[in-house]
Write an enzyme that holds these catalytic residues in place. Structure first.
Site, PDB file in Angstrom:
ATOM      1  N   ASP A 102     -56.690  33.590 -16.222  1.00  0.00           N
ATOM      2  CA  ASP A 102     -55.809  32.434 -16.386  1.00  0.00           C
ATOM      3  C   ASP A 102     -56.169  31.337 -15.382  1.00  0.00           C
ATOM      4  OD1 ASP A 102     -54.123  32.606 -13.940  1.00  0.00           O
ATOM      5  OD2 ASP A 102     -53.385  34.459 -14.839  1.00  0.00           O
ATOM      6  N   ARG A 103     -55.620  30.171 -15.596  1.00  0.00           N
ATOM      7  CA  ARG A 103     -55.989  28.986 -14.810  1.00  0.00           C
ATOM      8  C   ARG A 103     -55.787  29.192 -13.319  1.00  0.00           C
ATOM      9  NH1 ARG A 103     -53.444  24.388 -12.997  1.00  0.00           N
ATOM     10  NH2 ARG A 103     -51.453  25.134 -13.814  1.00  0.00           N
TER      11      ARG A 103
END
Length: 235
Positions: A102-103
């Site tokens: 994820d980011r």
């Protein structure tokens, strides 16, 4: 395969652009002699602008993903593909991430253009361990390792308990987790289930493959020995 098509599939340009590159003398053999579009030369002996060609289909590479980048080609914001040479994004078959981070998660991220290899890596049957280091918002209570190893922990919204996971304490608010699953935001949700919050998260290894000092934002191509380490088949 004709050289024009080969270079186009590797992302060096469209077939027209690659044909122009031949006319400009940018494509040579290992000895520096200019090649022509209809020449028959082994992949390993071709040079583009004096450099060896990128690997053929079956390429696998590792990126040390920074925080703030998304594993997507289309999302708004900074994308992991921007950290790779532009030609990698034009390869045919396409280069895809092997799973996702994820980011807000940094660390080891793999890319390949080999669909069979991708599915082999992510398949539960491969049992490729994923190792993460987490920095937590609160001190560890002391019972987390036993809970994670129990094989009974249920995540919110899930119907099946997690497989046993190993946790090593690195400090009052630091822990290393080794997982054999890859559920959505699994590490963050595991700590949420025991009343804590992950402030920072990095994946440091996959199977026997680690970042090995690769700087954040940098990438490197992987070879057969790396793949053997990934699957734990080195002798």
């Amino acid at each position: 395969m004709k050289l024009v098509r080969l270079l186009a599939n590797l992302g060096y340009g469209s077939r027209k652009q690659v044909a122009d590159m031949f006319r400009e003398g940018l494509v040579t053999d290992a000895a520096g002699d200019v090649l022509y579009a209809d020449d028959k030369v082994d992949h390993a002996d071709v040079r583009f602008d004096g450099k060896p060609l990128d690997p053929p289909q079956g390429m696998l590479l590792m990126l040390h993903k920074p925080v703030g980048y998304t594993c997507s080609r289309k999302d708004v914001g900074r994308l992991v593909y921007e950290l790779l040479p532009p030609r990698f994004g034009a390869r045919n078959p396409v280069l895809s991430t092997v799973g996702r981070l994820d980011r807000d998660t940094s660390g080891l991220l793999l890319f390949t253009d080999d669909g069979q290899l991708l599915h082999r890596i992510i398949s539960p049957k491969a049992n490729v361990a994923k190792v993460y280091e987490a920095t937590l918002a609160s001190d560890l209570r002391g019972d987390e390792a036993a809970i994670f190893a129990s094989g009974t922990l249920m995540l919110e919204g899930e119907k099946d308990p997690l497989e046993p996971a190993t946790m090593d304490v690195l400090g009052p608010r630091r822990a290393r987790l080794t997982l054999t699953e890859g559920r959505y935001h699994q590490v963050r949700r595991m700590f949420a289930a025991v009343g804590n919050h992950v402030a920072a998260l990095e994946r440091v290894a996959l199977g026997g493959l680690s970042l090995d000092g690769l700087p954040t934002g940098e990438w490197r191509l992987l070879d057969a020995r790396d793949i053997a380490r990934l699957f734990g088949t080195t002798t």
